[in-house]
Scaffold this motif. Structure first.
Motif, PDB file in Angstrom:
ATOM      1  N   ASP A 212      -2.773   7.121   4.627  1.00 41.47           N
ATOM      2  CA  ASP A 212      -2.927   5.684   4.883  1.00 41.47           C
ATOM      3  C   ASP A 212      -2.486   4.787   3.729  1.00 41.47           C
ATOM      4  OD1 ASP A 212      -4.125   5.958   7.458  1.00 41.47           O
ATOM      5  OD2 ASP A 212      -5.984   6.558   6.478  1.00 41.47           O
ATOM      6  N   CYS A 213      -2.153   5.364   2.594  1.00 38.61           N
ATOM      7  CA  CYS A 213      -1.840   4.541   1.421  1.00 38.61           C
ATOM      8  C   CYS A 213      -0.351   4.243   1.343  1.00 38.61           C
ATOM      9  CB  CYS A 213      -2.296   5.239   0.136  1.00 38.61           C
ATOM     10  SG  CYS A 213      -1.993   4.238  -1.352  1.00 38.61           S
ATOM     11  N   ARG A 214      -0.009   2.983   1.541  1.00 42.50           N
ATOM     12  CA  ARG A 214       1.368   2.536   1.366  1.00 42.50           C
ATOM     13  C   ARG A 214       1.562   2.022  -0.063  1.00 42.50           C
ATOM     14  NH1 ARG A 214       0.657  -1.146   6.628  1.00 42.50           N
ATOM     15  NH2 ARG A 214      -1.193  -1.573   5.371  1.00 42.50           N
ATOM     16  N   LEU A 215       2.794   1.991  -0.501  1.00 44.56           N
ATOM     17  CA  LEU A 215       3.075   1.442  -1.831  1.00 44.56           C
ATOM     18  C   LEU A 215       2.526   0.028  -1.939  1.00 44.56           C
ATOM     19  CD1 LEU A 215       4.444   1.546  -4.619  1.00 44.56           C
ATOM     20  CD2 LEU A 215       6.556   0.786  -3.494  1.00 44.56           C
ATOM     21  N   HIS A 216       2.643  -0.752  -0.889  1.00 47.59           N
ATOM     22  CA  HIS A 216       2.110  -2.118  -0.883  1.00 47.59           C
ATOM     23  C   HIS A 216       0.616  -2.113  -1.165  1.00 47.59           C
ATOM     24  CE1 HIS A 216       0.689  -5.735   1.665  1.00 47.59           C
ATOM     25  NE2 HIS A 216       1.052  -6.176   0.485  1.00 47.59           N
ATOM     26  N   ASP A 217      -0.124  -1.198  -0.522  1.00 52.82           N
ATOM     27  CA  ASP A 217      -1.568  -1.108  -0.744  1.00 52.82           C
ATOM     28  C   ASP A 217      -1.883  -0.746  -2.198  1.00 52.82           C
ATOM     29  OD1 ASP A 217      -1.906  -1.471   2.049  1.00 52.82           O
ATOM     30  OD2 ASP A 217      -1.602   0.671   2.369  1.00 52.82           O
ATOM     31  N   LEU A 218      -1.133   0.214  -2.724  1.00 54.31           N
ATOM     32  CA  LEU A 218      -1.376   0.665  -4.094  1.00 54.31           C
ATOM     33  C   LEU A 218      -1.088  -0.445  -5.097  1.00 54.31           C
ATOM     34  CD1 LEU A 218      -2.169   2.967  -5.985  1.00 54.31           C
ATOM     35  CD2 LEU A 218       0.228   3.713  -5.954  1.00 54.31           C
ATOM     36  N   LEU A 219      -0.040  -1.224  -4.857  1.00 52.28           N
ATOM     37  CA  LEU A 219       0.292  -2.323  -5.759  1.00 52.28           C
ATOM     38  C   LEU A 219      -0.833  -3.352  -5.825  1.00 52.28           C
ATOM     39  CD1 LEU A 219       4.048  -2.810  -4.841  1.00 52.28           C
ATOM     40  CD2 LEU A 219       3.185  -2.133  -7.080  1.00 52.28           C
ATOM     41  N   HIS A 220      -1.533  -3.534  -4.729  1.00 50.55           N
ATOM     42  CA  HIS A 220      -2.647  -4.485  -4.721  1.00 50.55           C
ATOM     43  C   HIS A 220      -3.905  -3.886  -5.342  1.00 50.55           C
ATOM     44  CE1 HIS A 220      -1.293  -8.041  -2.368  1.00 50.55           C
ATOM     45  NE2 HIS A 220      -0.298  -7.214  -2.118  1.00 50.55           N
ATOM     46  N   ARG A 221      -4.069  -2.580  -5.189  1.00 50.75           N
ATOM     47  CA  ARG A 221      -5.278  -1.931  -5.690  1.00 50.75           C
ATOM     48  C   ARG A 221      -5.160  -1.511  -7.157  1.00 50.75           C
ATOM     49  NH1 ARG A 221      -5.541   1.776  -1.948  1.00 50.75           N
ATOM     50  NH2 ARG A 221      -4.722   3.526  -3.147  1.00 50.75           N
ATOM     51  N   ASP A 222      -3.985  -1.035  -7.527  1.00 50.33           N
ATOM     52  CA  ASP A 222      -3.755  -0.530  -8.889  1.00 50.33           C
ATOM     53  C   ASP A 222      -2.283  -0.780  -9.223  1.00 50.33           C
ATOM     54  OD1 ASP A 222      -3.516   0.839 -11.253  1.00 50.33           O
ATOM     55  OD2 ASP A 222      -4.495   2.672 -10.564  1.00 50.33           O
ATOM     56  N   ARG A 223      -1.972  -2.028  -9.568  1.00 47.30           N
ATOM     57  CA  ARG A 223      -0.567  -2.422  -9.729  1.00 47.30           C
ATOM     58  C   ARG A 223       0.172  -1.594 -10.779  1.00 47.30           C
ATOM     59  NH1 ARG A 223       2.559  -6.189  -7.591  1.00 47.30           N
ATOM     60  NH2 ARG A 223       4.360  -6.948  -8.756  1.00 47.30           N
ATOM     61  N   PRO A 224      -0.413  -1.334 -11.958  1.00 45.72           N
ATOM     62  CA  PRO A 224       0.319  -0.510 -12.931  1.00 45.72           C
ATOM     63  C   PRO A 224       0.712   0.862 -12.360  1.00 45.72           C
ATOM     64  CG  PRO A 224      -1.506  -1.605 -14.006  1.00 45.72           C
ATOM     65  CD  PRO A 224      -1.664  -1.855 -12.544  1.00 45.72           C
ATOM     66  N   ARG A 225      -0.188   1.484 -11.620  1.00 46.02           N
ATOM     67  CA  ARG A 225       0.133   2.790 -11.038  1.00 46.02           C
ATOM     68  C   ARG A 225       1.242   2.658  -9.986  1.00 46.02           C
ATOM     69  NH1 ARG A 225      -3.479   6.123  -6.919  1.00 46.02           N
ATOM     70  NH2 ARG A 225      -2.100   7.904  -6.610  1.00 46.02           N
TER      71      ARG A 225
ATOM     72  N   ALA B 235       5.771  -6.950  -2.522  1.00 44.92           N
ATOM     73  CA  ALA B 235       5.592  -6.364  -3.851  1.00 44.92           C
ATOM     74  C   ALA B 235       5.681  -7.387  -4.975  1.00 44.92           C
ATOM     75  CB  ALA B 235       6.628  -5.267  -4.081  1.00 44.92           C
ATOM     76  N   SER B 236       6.444  -8.456  -4.775  1.00 45.54           N
ATOM     77  CA  SER B 236       6.573  -9.537  -5.763  1.00 45.54           C
ATOM     78  C   SER B 236       6.948  -9.026  -7.154  1.00 45.54           C
ATOM     79  CB  SER B 236       5.268 -10.348  -5.856  1.00 45.54           C
ATOM     80  OG  SER B 236       4.933 -10.911  -4.610  1.00 45.54           O
ATOM     81  N   LEU B 237       8.025  -8.261  -7.231  1.00 48.19           N
ATOM     82  CA  LEU B 237       8.503  -7.811  -8.538  1.00 48.19           C
ATOM     83  C   LEU B 237       9.111  -8.985  -9.295  1.00 48.19           C
ATOM     84  CD1 LEU B 237      10.295  -4.430  -7.692  1.00 48.19           C
ATOM     85  CD2 LEU B 237       7.914  -4.807  -8.334  1.00 48.19           C
ATOM     86  N   SER B 238       8.875  -9.040 -10.581  1.00 58.04           N
ATOM     87  CA  SER B 238       9.483 -10.085 -11.409  1.00 58.04           C
ATOM     88  C   SER B 238      10.980  -9.814 -11.537  1.00 58.04           C
ATOM     89  CB  SER B 238       8.841 -10.102 -12.792  1.00 58.04           C
ATOM     90  OG  SER B 238       9.172  -8.907 -13.504  1.00 58.04           O
ATOM     91  N   ASP B 239      11.736 -10.824 -11.985  1.00 57.27           N
ATOM     92  CA  ASP B 239      13.175 -10.641 -12.198  1.00 57.27           C
ATOM     93  C   ASP B 239      13.419  -9.508 -13.193  1.00 57.27           C
ATOM     94  OD1 ASP B 239      13.730 -12.681 -10.455  1.00 57.27           O
ATOM     95  OD2 ASP B 239      14.086 -14.187 -12.016  1.00 57.27           O
ATOM     96  N   ARG B 240      12.621  -9.462 -14.230  1.00 59.99           N
ATOM     97  CA  ARG B 240      12.776  -8.412 -15.250  1.00 59.99           C
ATOM     98  C   ARG B 240      12.541  -7.032 -14.645  1.00 59.99           C
ATOM     99  NH1 ARG B 240       9.114  -6.051 -18.860  1.00 59.99           N
ATOM    100  NH2 ARG B 240      10.062  -5.245 -20.781  1.00 59.99           N
ATOM    101  N   GLN B 241      11.509  -6.902 -13.849  1.00 56.09           N
ATOM    102  CA  GLN B 241      11.228  -5.619 -13.201  1.00 56.09           C
ATOM    103  C   GLN B 241      12.350  -5.228 -12.247  1.00 56.09           C
ATOM    104  OE1 GLN B 241       7.445  -6.805 -11.636  1.00 56.09           O
ATOM    105  NE2 GLN B 241       6.272  -5.766 -13.240  1.00 56.09           N
TER     106      GLN B 241
END
Length: 343
Positions: free
Chosen positions: A103-116, A242-248
């Motif tokens: 059930d864990c999508r990358l989107h979910d993980l970014l909200h729960r633990d963004r560094p990971r 995901a809202s990655l910054s330009d640098r990312q």
């Protein structure tokens, strides 16, 4: 949701080797995303076995979509891509049974633990590049239910005009602007001029990337076809979920190019040249899709991503590369002002 006994029996028959003692499977409905398909988690003996997918109806297009998914997933699995293993299928009703990635999508993980979540991007673009390069080998375009390749016609009709109809007309209730279609044609022609067709996922974003304890999984590729590789990486990098910054974005794109260079046989100069134009194409498609899904389909989740996507498109069009698209630039600026008043 009530399921017919015949369907349950069909699933039990297809999964018989995996179900001990002839147990009847138990199906748990799952919420889909933007898809009209129905999804279920299949249990037997109290443990999850797989996922089941069914078309919303039984139209020829829906059945063709299921057949396309089946052919493409088998091909990608053989090519070593991180896609689900097929466990059974009945294409007469469009039923697909496949490995459950959880059930864990990358989107979910970014909200729960963004560094990971961010730490996974190097591996994601590495696997993406491999899927694109290896997936084109032996790919048959007659598997594609929608269109065999992503070309200039698809860019204009399915993306730019999608933005125009679903957002500009249906959401903002605005009239078409003179000269806009001509700019859409010019944008698509430029984007298509440097295309090197590889395998193209067509919707490669964080809600279609599953994250397990020790593996990644790519899903929702039934619209896969031949197309420019920069489109998929643009879909990942400008993903509004995901809202990655330009640098990312720059850092991940550099890693992607590095992997493409390592794989060989890819025109890196053409890939880099096409990227900005394909990113605009994808941005237009995103806004059209969010407007359609939130408006016509009543899926309010997508509404909150429309304004960020518009702002992202405006910022991208500010690049000197797009000085020949003044009508589109003004249309997007007007869209932001008008949409802000509406919300």
């Amino acid at each position: 949701m009530t399921l017919s006994a015949d369907l349950t029996d069909t699933i039990a028959r297809l999964l018989a080797p995996l179900i001990p003692g002839g147990q009847q499977p138990v199906l748990q409905p799952l919420l889909g995303d933007g898809s009209a398909r129905r999804f279920f988690r299949v249990f037997a003996g109290g443990r999850p076995l797989c996922l089941a997918a069914l078309p919303a109806g039984g139209s020829q297009r829906e059945l063709a979509e299921a057949a396309s998914w089946l052919a493409i997933v088998r091909h990608l699995h053989q090519a070593g891509a991180p896609v689900p293993q097929v466990l059974g299928a009945d294409l007469s009703i469009g039923l697909l049974l496949f490995e459950d990635f959880g059930d864990c999508r990358l989107h979910d993980l970014l909200h729960r633990d963004r560094p990971r979540g961010l730490a996974l991007y190097p591996e994601i673009v590495r696997r993406l590049a491999q899927m694109q390069v290896r997936g084109v080998e032996g790919f048959q375009t007659d598997w594609c239910y929608d269109a065999p390749c992503y070309d200039q016609a698809v860019m204009v009709e399915r993306e730019s005009l999608y933005f125009l109809s679903a957002f500009w007309v249906d959401t903002l209730f605005a009239e078409e602007v003179a000269g806009l279609r001509e700019e859409f044609e010019r944008l698509a022609a430029t984007a298509a001029a440097t295309c090197q067709p590889l395998f193209m996922h067509r919707d490669f974003q964080s809600r279609n990337i599953m994250v397990g304890e020790d593996r990644l999984g790519f899903i929702d590729f039934q619209a896969g076809r031949l197309g420019p590789p920069a489109y998929d990486v643009a879909s990942l990098l400008i993903d509004p979920y995901a809202s990655l910054s330009d640098r990312q974005q720059h850092q991940v794109f550099a890693l992607y190019l590095e992997e493409m260079g390592r794989l060989g046989g890819v025109d890196l100069a053409a890939l880099q040249a096409s990227y900005p134009y394909l990113a605009v194409q994808r941005n237009l498609q995103i806004i059209g899709a969010f407007a359609y899904l939130s408006g016509r389909r009543g899926k309010g989740f997508f509404r909150g991503f429309i304004l960020p996507s518009l702002i992202m498109l405006q910022n991208r069009l500010a690049d000197p590369l797009f000085t020949d698209l003044p009508v589109l630039r003004q249309t997007v600026a007007t869209s932001i002002t008008t949409y802000r008043r509406m919300i």
